[in-house]
Design a protein around this motif. Structure first.
Motif, PDB file in Angstrom:
ATOM      1  N   GLU A  40       0.816  -1.224   0.000  1.00 24.84           N
ATOM      2  CA  GLU A  40       0.000   0.000   0.000  1.00 24.84           C
ATOM      3  C   GLU A  40       0.851   1.275   0.000  1.00 24.84           C
ATOM      4  O   GLU A  40       0.458   2.271  -0.591  1.00 24.84           O
ATOM      5  CB  GLU A  40      -0.885   0.034   1.241  1.00 24.84           C
ATOM      6  CG  GLU A  40      -1.777  -1.166   1.409  1.00 24.84           C
ATOM      7  CD  GLU A  40      -3.161  -0.916   0.851  1.00 24.84           C
ATOM      8  OE1 GLU A  40      -3.791   0.050   1.297  1.00 24.84           O
ATOM      9  OE2 GLU A  40      -3.584  -1.695  -0.038  1.00 24.84           O
ATOM     10  N   LYS A  41       1.950   1.228   0.730  1.00 18.62           N
ATOM     11  CA  LYS A  41       2.723   2.457   0.911  1.00 18.62           C
ATOM     12  C   LYS A  41       4.008   2.503   0.087  1.00 18.62           C
ATOM     13  O   LYS A  41       4.446   3.576  -0.299  1.00 18.62           O
ATOM     14  CB  LYS A  41       3.071   2.643   2.385  1.00 18.62           C
ATOM     15  CG  LYS A  41       1.889   2.602   3.335  1.00 18.62           C
ATOM     16  CD  LYS A  41       0.929   3.777   3.102  1.00 18.62           C
ATOM     17  CE  LYS A  41      -0.216   3.747   4.104  1.00 18.62           C
ATOM     18  NZ  LYS A  41      -1.183   4.849   3.853  1.00 18.62           N
ATOM     19  N   LEU A  42       4.617   1.362  -0.135  1.00 12.75           N
ATOM     20  CA  LEU A  42       5.908   1.383  -0.823  1.00 12.75           C
ATOM     21  C   LEU A  42       5.866   0.793  -2.232  1.00 12.75           C
ATOM     22  O   LEU A  42       6.902   0.491  -2.822  1.00 12.75           O
ATOM     23  CB  LEU A  42       6.975   0.663   0.009  1.00 12.75           C
ATOM     24  CG  LEU A  42       7.276   1.223   1.407  1.00 12.75           C
ATOM     25  CD1 LEU A  42       8.592   0.657   1.918  1.00 12.75           C
ATOM     26  CD2 LEU A  42       7.336   2.741   1.436  1.00 12.75           C
ATOM     27  N   ASP A  43       4.669   0.650  -2.776  1.00 13.62           N
ATOM     28  CA  ASP A  43       4.536   0.230  -4.171  1.00 13.62           C
ATOM     29  C   ASP A  43       5.190  -1.105  -4.509  1.00 13.62           C
ATOM     30  O   ASP A  43       5.644  -1.299  -5.634  1.00 13.62           O
ATOM     31  CB  ASP A  43       5.098   1.304  -5.114  1.00 13.62           C
ATOM     32  CG  ASP A  43       4.234   2.542  -5.117  1.00 13.62           C
ATOM     33  OD1 ASP A  43       3.006   2.398  -5.069  1.00 13.62           O
ATOM     34  OD2 ASP A  43       4.782   3.651  -5.141  1.00 13.62           O
ATOM     35  N   PHE A  44       5.252  -1.998  -3.542  1.00 16.18           N
ATOM     36  CA  PHE A  44       5.668  -3.362  -3.879  1.00 16.18           C
ATOM     37  C   PHE A  44       4.474  -4.054  -4.528  1.00 16.18           C
ATOM     38  O   PHE A  44       3.323  -3.712  -4.262  1.00 16.18           O
ATOM     39  CB  PHE A  44       6.052  -4.141  -2.616  1.00 16.18           C
ATOM     40  CG  PHE A  44       7.460  -3.897  -2.123  1.00 16.18           C
ATOM     41  CD1 PHE A  44       7.875  -2.632  -1.723  1.00 16.18           C
ATOM     42  CD2 PHE A  44       8.363  -4.946  -2.032  1.00 16.18           C
ATOM     43  CE1 PHE A  44       9.167  -2.414  -1.249  1.00 16.18           C
ATOM     44  CE2 PHE A  44       9.655  -4.743  -1.563  1.00 16.18           C
ATOM     45  CZ  PHE A  44      10.059  -3.476  -1.168  1.00 16.18           C
ATOM     46  N   SER A  45       4.758  -5.024  -5.398  1.00 13.69           N
ATOM     47  CA  SER A  45       3.644  -5.826  -5.904  1.00 13.69           C
ATOM     48  C   SER A  45       3.510  -7.076  -5.034  1.00 13.69           C
ATOM     49  O   SER A  45       4.420  -7.426  -4.292  1.00 13.69           O
ATOM     50  CB  SER A  45       3.871  -6.183  -7.373  1.00 13.69           C
ATOM     51  OG  SER A  45       5.110  -6.807  -7.534  1.00 13.69           O
ATOM     52  N   TRP A  46       2.385  -7.722  -5.129  1.00 11.13           N
ATOM     53  CA  TRP A  46       2.088  -8.815  -4.194  1.00 11.13           C
ATOM     54  C   TRP A  46       3.028  -9.995  -4.300  1.00 11.13           C
ATOM     55  O   TRP A  46       3.058 -10.838  -3.410  1.00 11.13           O
ATOM     56  CB  TRP A  46       0.626  -9.227  -4.264  1.00 11.13           C
ATOM     57  CG  TRP A  46       0.167  -9.868  -5.556  1.00 11.13           C
ATOM     58  CD1 TRP A  46       0.812  -9.871  -6.754  1.00 11.13           C
ATOM     59  CD2 TRP A  46      -1.050 -10.588  -5.754  1.00 11.13           C
ATOM     60  NE1 TRP A  46       0.084 -10.536  -7.684  1.00 11.13           N
ATOM     61  CE2 TRP A  46      -1.069 -10.990  -7.114  1.00 11.13           C
ATOM     62  CE3 TRP A  46      -2.116 -10.930  -4.944  1.00 11.13           C
ATOM     63  CZ2 TRP A  46      -2.126 -11.721  -7.659  1.00 11.13           C
ATOM     64  CZ3 TRP A  46      -3.162 -11.660  -5.490  1.00 11.13           C
ATOM     65  CH2 TRP A  46      -3.164 -12.045  -6.825  1.00 11.13           C
ATOM     66  N   ASP A  47       3.790 -10.074  -5.368  1.00 14.91           N
ATOM     67  CA  ASP A  47       4.753 -11.172  -5.484  1.00 14.91           C
ATOM     68  C   ASP A  47       6.132 -10.793  -4.943  1.00 14.91           C
ATOM     69  O   ASP A  47       7.029 -11.610  -4.931  1.00 14.91           O
ATOM     70  CB  ASP A  47       4.870 -11.614  -6.937  1.00 14.91           C
ATOM     71  CG  ASP A  47       5.378 -10.506  -7.842  1.00 14.91           C
ATOM     72  OD1 ASP A  47       4.616  -9.559  -8.101  1.00 14.91           O
ATOM     73  OD2 ASP A  47       6.540 -10.578  -8.268  1.00 14.91           O
ATOM     74  N   GLU A  48       6.285  -9.553  -4.488  1.00 15.34           N
ATOM     75  CA  GLU A  48       7.599  -9.106  -4.022  1.00 15.34           C
ATOM     76  C   GLU A  48       7.710  -9.009  -2.507  1.00 15.34           C
ATOM     77  O   GLU A  48       8.795  -8.764  -1.971  1.00 15.34           O
ATOM     78  CB  GLU A  48       7.908  -7.707  -4.589  1.00 15.34           C
ATOM     79  CG  GLU A  48       8.074  -7.656  -6.078  1.00 15.34           C
ATOM     80  CD  GLU A  48       8.270  -6.214  -6.549  1.00 15.34           C
ATOM     81  OE1 GLU A  48       9.184  -5.981  -7.346  1.00 15.34           O
ATOM     82  OE2 GLU A  48       7.510  -5.311  -6.112  1.00 15.34           O
ATOM     83  N   VAL A  49       6.583  -9.141  -1.819  1.00 20.19           N
ATOM     84  CA  VAL A  49       6.575  -8.778  -0.407  1.00 20.19           C
ATOM     85  C   VAL A  49       7.053  -9.864   0.551  1.00 20.19           C
ATOM     86  O   VAL A  49       7.526  -9.576   1.650  1.00 20.19           O
ATOM     87  CB  VAL A  49       5.167  -8.349   0.046  1.00 20.19           C
ATOM     88  CG1 VAL A  49       4.763  -7.082  -0.684  1.00 20.19           C
ATOM     89  CG2 VAL A  49       4.149  -9.444  -0.178  1.00 20.19           C
ATOM     90  N   HIS A  50       6.952 -11.104   0.128  1.00 21.19           N
ATOM     91  CA  HIS A  50       7.142 -12.181   1.087  1.00 21.19           C
ATOM     92  C   HIS A  50       8.526 -12.176   1.745  1.00 21.19           C
ATOM     93  O   HIS A  50       8.667 -12.193   2.971  1.00 21.19           O
ATOM     94  CB  HIS A  50       6.897 -13.538   0.435  1.00 21.19           C
ATOM     95  CG  HIS A  50       6.891 -14.656   1.422  1.00 21.19           C
ATOM     96  ND1 HIS A  50       5.860 -14.855   2.316  1.00 21.19           N
ATOM     97  CD2 HIS A  50       7.829 -15.592   1.729  1.00 21.19           C
ATOM     98  CE1 HIS A  50       6.149 -15.876   3.093  1.00 21.19           C
ATOM     99  NE2 HIS A  50       7.335 -16.346   2.756  1.00 21.19           N
TER     100      HIS A  50
END
Lengths: 218, 218
Positions: free
Chosen positions: B87-97
């Motif tokens: 939400e805040k740092l513009d990561f995509s959902w495949d990058e967060v883990h």
DNA sequence: AATAATTTTTAGGCTTATCTAAAAATTATT
DNA sequence: AATAATTTTTAGATAAGCCTAAAAATTATT
């Protein structure tokens, strides 16, 4: 890639080097890190193997250029996280250090640059200390201790020397903070205290306090 | 207080327990953590001493209530950080883990609650998984696999089973995401594939894909 | 310069978290 | 039920990071 422990040593050596300009002694590192000299010797050997520091027995250490860049990067992370904690999560400036000590070790190519952008590329942390850029360049800000001001000289508060929560909470209580105008109205020779006007309010501050507040003269 | 390694074991046992309902085997933990069974045995003994798990030789482990609460807290941190990154740092959902795996170990009484508040008390992480509350309660969301839909049934995409970046990037490419309407237009018996309409767009998806997308029927 | 004091290093241990290899227990198969 | 296969545990090592105590080197003092 460095371990958290290695990073802590690198950062500490960097900070000590900023004041001393000679080789950094084993003992001084041990003191700062609350560890034993023998542990420092061990780690120094490892950092020397990794070409982070230059080390000759009994002569203390110096950071290599690589070491300096590494240190600046850790400090960049630490200070950006401090800004985040204060600006976004309502931490006060005396609460951020401990958490930032942990956050500074998070490894992610993307994270810090995105955080930097999210925070609007801040130049200073909540204590007024400059934030190194991506390349590890740390803009050296011209600042003096409040204690160096003469009678009737004026300045703006731009930083603190002591960042202990005790001192920071004391400043909060006195309503002294970054960006405030400071004028030395008088110096008391008896105890070397200062009569000052800070943000329009007259008060007396001790010599010790005056030696822990940085100002920019104007 | 637990070490990062201990926390990783606790979390893993929690996740495995959520699927298996029997005692969690040494081998399954080893597989999930990419470590050896002997290492798992060692750690299990330690966690048993600390009353995080109940352990009898050769019979696998179960989390105690304390262990479950501890696990929920780690997962809470993991998922809140994931929300932050997206939400805040513009990561995509495949990058967060990967980054959340690190951030979940940060210890601070204040940090997570402030983060939760800053994010507006989100209920789900970027993959649709529920975020445990402070007390460790995890609202169990009623969801089914897309594969369980019959012809002409409809639902909304609410989560994914496989959270690998390969699968998540595949979904991005197909423009499939959380909150989208899904209707099964037909099922192909030959290869068990599905003809679906997702967000108004008709497409064929494999059985494997249908078994990795969670929906809420409507 | 010789001795004392201090600093630094070495030597040897300890803990955590891992590993390999072998032994023990359990489960599956004939 | 006996044997085979698998799983789990034990035993013994290893590496990182720390420690204490003693030795070595350096620095300060007389």
């Amino acid at each position: 890639m460095f371990s958290q422990s290695e990073e802590n040593y690198i950062k500490t050596i960097y900070h000590l080097a900023a004041i001393s300009d000679k080789g950094i002694s084993t003992n001084s590192i041990a003191k700062k890190l609350n560890t034993k000299a023998s542990s420092v010797t061990d780690m120094i050997k490892k950092l020397s193997d990794k070409e982070v520091v230059v080390y000759k027995k009994y002569q203390g250490v110096t950071l290599t250029d690589f070491g300096k860049k590494t240190a600046a990067n850790i400090i960049r992370k630490h200070r950006l996280w401090e800004v985040f904690l204060v600006e976004k999560l309502d931490f006060s400036w005396d609460e951020v250090h401990e958490v930032a000590e942990q956050l500074e070790h998070i490894k992610s190519p993307k994270l810090i640059d995105e955080l930097d952008s999210f925070l609007g590329y801040p130049k200073r942390d909540p204590h007024g200390d400059p934030i190194p850029d991506k390349e590890g360049n740390l803009p050296q800000i011209q600042k003096s201790l409040l204690a160096t001001l003469e009678k009737n000289e004026k300045g703006v508060c731009v930083g603190v020397n002591d960042t202990s929560s005790e001192f920071l909470r004391f400043l909060d209580k006195q309503e002294i903070g970054l960006g405030q105008d400071i004028e030395v109205l008088d110096k008391e020779p008896f105890d070397d205290s200062y009569l000052v006007k800070i943000n329009g309010k007259e008060m007396t501050i001790s010599n010790k306090v005056a030696n822990n507040i940085y100002i920019q003269k104007n």
